[in-house]
Design a protein around this motif. Structure first.
Motif, PDB file in Angstrom:
ATOM      1  N   PRO A 315      38.820 -31.877  43.448  1.00 49.44           N
ATOM      2  CA  PRO A 315      39.009 -31.102  44.675  1.00 49.44           C
ATOM      3  C   PRO A 315      39.244 -31.937  45.927  1.00 49.44           C
ATOM      4  O   PRO A 315      39.874 -31.489  46.869  1.00 49.44           O
ATOM      5  CB  PRO A 315      37.698 -30.307  44.801  1.00 49.44           C
ATOM      6  N   VAL A 316      38.733 -33.180  45.948  1.00 53.79           N
ATOM      7  CA  VAL A 316      38.873 -33.984  47.162  1.00 53.79           C
ATOM      8  C   VAL A 316      39.047 -35.458  46.813  1.00 53.79           C
ATOM      9  O   VAL A 316      38.490 -35.933  45.818  1.00 53.79           O
ATOM     10  CB  VAL A 316      37.650 -33.795  48.108  1.00 53.79           C
ATOM     11  N   THR A 317      39.869 -36.168  47.589  1.00 59.73           N
ATOM     12  CA  THR A 317      39.900 -37.640  47.536  1.00 59.73           C
ATOM     13  C   THR A 317      39.751 -38.128  48.977  1.00 59.73           C
ATOM     14  O   THR A 317      40.336 -37.550  49.891  1.00 59.73           O
ATOM     15  CB  THR A 317      41.202 -38.200  46.923  1.00 59.73           C
ATOM     16  N   PHE A 318      38.961 -39.181  49.145  1.00 60.01           N
ATOM     17  CA  PHE A 318      38.620 -39.643  50.493  1.00 60.01           C
ATOM     18  C   PHE A 318      38.207 -41.109  50.390  1.00 60.01           C
ATOM     19  O   PHE A 318      37.191 -41.436  49.789  1.00 60.01           O
ATOM     20  CB  PHE A 318      37.478 -38.770  51.047  1.00 60.01           C
ATOM     21  N   ALA A 319      39.023 -41.998  50.968  1.00 59.04           N
ATOM     22  CA  ALA A 319      38.798 -43.439  50.820  1.00 59.04           C
ATOM     23  C   ALA A 319      37.899 -43.989  51.911  1.00 59.04           C
ATOM     24  O   ALA A 319      38.144 -43.771  53.098  1.00 59.04           O
ATOM     25  CB  ALA A 319      40.138 -44.173  50.862  1.00 59.04           C
ATOM     26  N   ASP A 320      36.884 -44.739  51.498  1.00 59.75           N
ATOM     27  CA  ASP A 320      36.127 -45.585  52.416  1.00 59.75           C
ATOM     28  C   ASP A 320      36.870 -46.927  52.456  1.00 59.75           C
ATOM     29  O   ASP A 320      36.937 -47.635  51.448  1.00 59.75           O
ATOM     30  CB  ASP A 320      34.694 -45.769  51.898  1.00 59.75           C
ATOM     31  N   THR A 321      37.454 -47.260  53.592  1.00 62.93           N
ATOM     32  CA  THR A 321      38.276 -48.479  53.691  1.00 62.93           C
ATOM     33  C   THR A 321      37.568 -49.598  54.465  1.00 62.93           C
ATOM     34  O   THR A 321      38.199 -50.541  54.930  1.00 62.93           O
ATOM     35  CB  THR A 321      39.627 -48.157  54.362  1.00 62.93           C
ATOM     36  N   THR A 322      36.234 -49.488  54.577  1.00 64.05           N
ATOM     37  CA  THR A 322      35.463 -50.480  55.345  1.00 64.05           C
ATOM     38  C   THR A 322      35.711 -51.901  54.855  1.00 64.05           C
ATOM     39  O   THR A 322      35.918 -52.821  55.659  1.00 64.05           O
ATOM     40  CB  THR A 322      33.949 -50.177  55.233  1.00 64.05           C
ATOM     41  N   ALA A 323      35.687 -52.098  53.538  1.00 65.60           N
ATOM     42  CA  ALA A 323      35.832 -53.445  52.977  1.00 65.60           C
ATOM     43  C   ALA A 323      37.225 -54.017  53.272  1.00 65.60           C
ATOM     44  O   ALA A 323      37.374 -55.199  53.591  1.00 65.60           O
ATOM     45  CB  ALA A 323      35.575 -53.424  51.472  1.00 65.60           C
ATOM     46  N   LEU A 324      38.250 -53.174  53.189  1.00 63.48           N
ATOM     47  CA  LEU A 324      39.628 -53.602  53.479  1.00 63.48           C
ATOM     48  C   LEU A 324      39.750 -54.050  54.939  1.00 63.48           C
ATOM     49  O   LEU A 324      40.348 -55.085  55.236  1.00 63.48           O
ATOM     50  CB  LEU A 324      40.595 -52.442  53.191  1.00 63.48           C
ATOM     51  N   GLU A 325      39.147 -53.270  55.837  1.00 62.17           N
ATOM     52  CA  GLU A 325      39.167 -53.623  57.267  1.00 62.17           C
ATOM     53  C   GLU A 325      38.411 -54.929  57.511  1.00 62.17           C
ATOM     54  O   GLU A 325      38.872 -55.803  58.251  1.00 62.17           O
ATOM     55  CB  GLU A 325      38.526 -52.508  58.090  1.00 62.17           C
ATOM     56  N   ARG A 326      37.253 -55.045  56.875  1.00 61.01           N
ATOM     57  CA  ARG A 326      36.404 -56.235  57.080  1.00 61.01           C
ATOM     58  C   ARG A 326      37.090 -57.510  56.578  1.00 61.01           C
ATOM     59  O   ARG A 326      37.109 -58.522  57.267  1.00 61.01           O
ATOM     60  CB  ARG A 326      35.079 -56.020  56.327  1.00 61.01           C
ATOM     61  N   GLY A 329      41.413 -57.083  57.799  1.00 62.49           N
ATOM     62  CA  GLY A 329      41.773 -56.619  59.138  1.00 62.49           C
ATOM     63  C   GLY A 329      42.823 -55.528  59.142  1.00 62.49           C
ATOM     64  O   GLY A 329      43.653 -55.447  60.044  1.00 62.49           O
ATOM     65  N   PHE A 330      42.783 -54.658  58.134  1.00 61.73           N
ATOM     66  CA  PHE A 330      43.827 -53.629  58.035  1.00 61.73           C
ATOM     67  C   PHE A 330      43.244 -52.280  57.651  1.00 61.73           C
ATOM     68  O   PHE A 330      42.365 -52.173  56.802  1.00 61.73           O
ATOM     69  CB  PHE A 330      44.863 -54.041  56.980  1.00 61.73           C
ATOM     70  N   LYS A 331      43.785 -51.242  58.315  1.00 63.30           N
ATOM     71  CA  LYS A 331      43.412 -49.867  57.989  1.00 63.30           C
ATOM     72  C   LYS A 331      44.679 -49.013  58.083  1.00 63.30           C
ATOM     73  O   LYS A 331      45.348 -49.015  59.117  1.00 63.30           O
ATOM     74  CB  LYS A 331      42.374 -49.376  59.000  1.00 63.30           C
ATOM     75  N   PRO A 332      45.052 -48.312  56.997  1.00 59.94           N
ATOM     76  CA  PRO A 332      46.231 -47.430  57.066  1.00 59.94           C
ATOM     77  C   PRO A 332      46.109 -46.441  58.220  1.00 59.94           C
ATOM     78  O   PRO A 332      45.010 -45.949  58.506  1.00 59.94           O
ATOM     79  CB  PRO A 332      46.208 -46.711  55.718  1.00 59.94           C
ATOM     80  N   SER A 333      47.234 -46.147  58.885  1.00 62.17           N
ATOM     81  CA  SER A 333      47.130 -45.305  60.086  1.00 62.17           C
ATOM     82  C   SER A 333      48.311 -44.357  60.294  1.00 62.17           C
ATOM     83  O   SER A 333      48.345 -43.631  61.281  1.00 62.17           O
ATOM     84  CB  SER A 333      46.989 -46.194  61.325  1.00 62.17           C
ATOM     85  N   THR A 334      49.287 -44.350  59.378  1.00 59.07           N
ATOM     86  CA  THR A 334      50.458 -43.473  59.579  1.00 59.07           C
ATOM     87  C   THR A 334      50.035 -42.015  59.482  1.00 59.07           C
ATOM     88  O   THR A 334      49.404 -41.602  58.506  1.00 59.07           O
ATOM     89  CB  THR A 334      51.542 -43.769  58.526  1.00 59.07           C
ATOM     90  N   SER A 335      50.392 -41.232  60.494  1.00 54.89           N
ATOM     91  CA  SER A 335      50.006 -39.811  60.492  1.00 54.89           C
ATOM     92  C   SER A 335      50.826 -39.047  59.460  1.00 54.89           C
ATOM     93  O   SER A 335      51.934 -39.455  59.084  1.00 54.89           O
ATOM     94  CB  SER A 335      50.217 -39.189  61.873  1.00 54.89           C
ATOM     95  N   LEU A 336      50.271 -37.922  59.032  1.00 55.03           N
ATOM     96  CA  LEU A 336      50.926 -37.083  58.032  1.00 55.03           C
ATOM     97  C   LEU A 336      52.295 -36.605  58.525  1.00 55.03           C
ATOM     98  O   LEU A 336      53.280 -36.648  57.779  1.00 55.03           O
ATOM     99  CB  LEU A 336      50.018 -35.884  57.733  1.00 55.03           C
ATOM    100  N   ARG A 337      52.369 -36.199  59.761  1.00 58.44           N
ATOM    101  CA  ARG A 337      53.651 -35.700  60.294  1.00 58.44           C
ATOM    102  C   ARG A 337      54.699 -36.818  60.304  1.00 58.44           C
ATOM    103  O   ARG A 337      55.846 -36.613  59.903  1.00 58.44           O
ATOM    104  CB  ARG A 337      53.480 -35.095  61.689  1.00 58.44           C
ATOM    105  N   GLU A 338      54.291 -37.984  60.746  1.00 58.39           N
ATOM    106  CA  GLU A 338      55.198 -39.139  60.789  1.00 58.39           C
ATOM    107  C   GLU A 338      55.712 -39.462  59.379  1.00 58.39           C
ATOM    108  O   GLU A 338      56.901 -39.677  59.162  1.00 58.39           O
ATOM    109  CB  GLU A 338      54.390 -40.327  61.340  1.00 58.39           C
TER     110      GLU A 338
END
Length: 353
Positions: A315-326, A329-338
């Motif tokens: 029913p749901v997928t939801f990523a914790d990206t803390t380790a990737l950022e740490r 230094g990267f966190k995906p950010s492209t909006s759905l509309r874009e």
């Protein structure tokens, strides 16, 4: 972390005619100097082969000066093909994206998953063992989280309850990579991708299938009565994450017993922002109208049907990206509309001109 300079290196990308693989090769063309890039893909007909051919032509048209590029039509499940490839090119960095994808297809065609995702990945690991590599990066999947109730999904979570064969093969990849990292000191990093979408994507993905059906005036089925949430991740964000991770391999270290600790890591790459499927489809149809794929007066309500959950879906997928950022230094950010706008504009060019 062991820094790796990709310039002047030999890089192998498996599944290079695939959605993520082709975008990765194009990105390496732009950012890496003096490299030799080897692509391999079996060009199977799981979905429209003309789409894979389109991606390969695009790659060839973008080949810059100073980069050597070879494409091999071959299957990672063919041991002799992989051994020959490694013996000839001796890649320093391997990115394994070749896999049989899709949850639902794994219910009707399990053999394809055993061949590609298990035997194929084993062949890659064996080759990395005999022709030592600086870094093996490989695709895992958010599907390994199964029906975990805790969200967002963290790589620290226990993932021992897959709900599809596809998910089980991806979890197996992580286990095999860990064993090979420990036994043979192969630096390996697994990437759990979350619902990747974008231009020239996979036609079996919901957004692509919905577009095909809406364009033909057919009804689309929205599962779990629209109460699904997905962490949709734009392909450029996925590729950005992959390229960063390629350049930072888990460090080789010895433990207290003097034996190597496995140079092994796993990261989530997701948007860290799940979207309701109904909202996703609503934005999709707005962007399809904007791109003139659908007429302005399109009656969207008449073409959607809310239906129960499919076997193997979650029913749901939801990523914790803390380790990737740490660590990167990267966190995906492209909006759905874009992201959906980019897809709709590509679709209009590819299918309607």
């Amino acid at each position: 972390m062991q820094k790796i300079d990709l310039n002047d290196k030999t890089i192998l990308v498996t599944g290079s005619a695939g959605f993520i693989g082709s975008n990765l090769v194009k990105r390496l063309f732009r950012n890496v100097k003096g490299a030799t890039i080897i692509g391999i893909d079996n060009m199977n007909d799981y979905y429209d082969v003309s789409l894979k051919e389109f991606r390969l032509k695009e790659i060839e048209s973008l080949l810059p000066e100073g980069i050597t590029y070879h494409f091999v039509k071959g299957d990672i499940a063919d041991r002799s093909c992989i051994d020959k490839l490694f013996a000839e090119y001796k890649p320093a960095v391997v990115v394994n994206l070749a896999a049989q994808a899709g949850v639902r297809y794994s219910i009707t065609n399990p053999d394809a998953y055993i061949q590609s995702n298990l035997i194929g990945f084993y062949n890659i690991l064996e080759a990395c063992r005999h022709y030592p590599v600086e870094h093996l990066v490989y695709a895992s999947s958010s599907s390994v989280y199964g029906s975990n109730k805790k969200v967002p999904y963290s790589t620290d979570d226990k993932v021992d309850n897959p709900v599809s064969l596809y998910a089980a093969t991806k979890k197996s990849n992580e286990l095999l990579a860990h064993a090979y990292s420990k036994l043979y000191n192969i630096p390996s990093t697994g990437l759990r991708f979350f619902t990747v979408y974008g231009p020239a994507g996979r036609p079996d993905m919901a957004y692509f299938g919905f577009t095909n059906k809406l364009r033909k005036g057919e009804t689309i089925q929205i599962f779990n009565y629209g109460n699904c949430k997905r962490d949709f991740t734009f392909v450029d964000d996925i590729v950005e994450g992959v390229v960063r991770i390629m350049q930072g391999a888990p460090e080789k270290k010895n433990g207290e017993d003097g034996l190597p600790l496995p140079p092994y890591a796993v990261y989530n790459i997701g948007n860290n922002s799940p979207e309701n499927l109904l909202d996703f489809v609503d934005i999709l149809q707005q962007e399809l109208i904007r791109a003139k794929v659908l007429p302005e007066d399109y009656d969207f309500e008449a073409h959607k049907q809310l239906v129960p959950m499919q076997p193997g879906d979650v029913p749901v997928t939801f990523a914790d990206t803390t380790a990737l950022e740490r660590d990167y230094g990267f966190k995906p950010s492209t909006s759905l509309r874009e992201g959906l706008r980019a897809f709709a504009e590509w679709y209009a060019k590819f299918y309607t001109l």
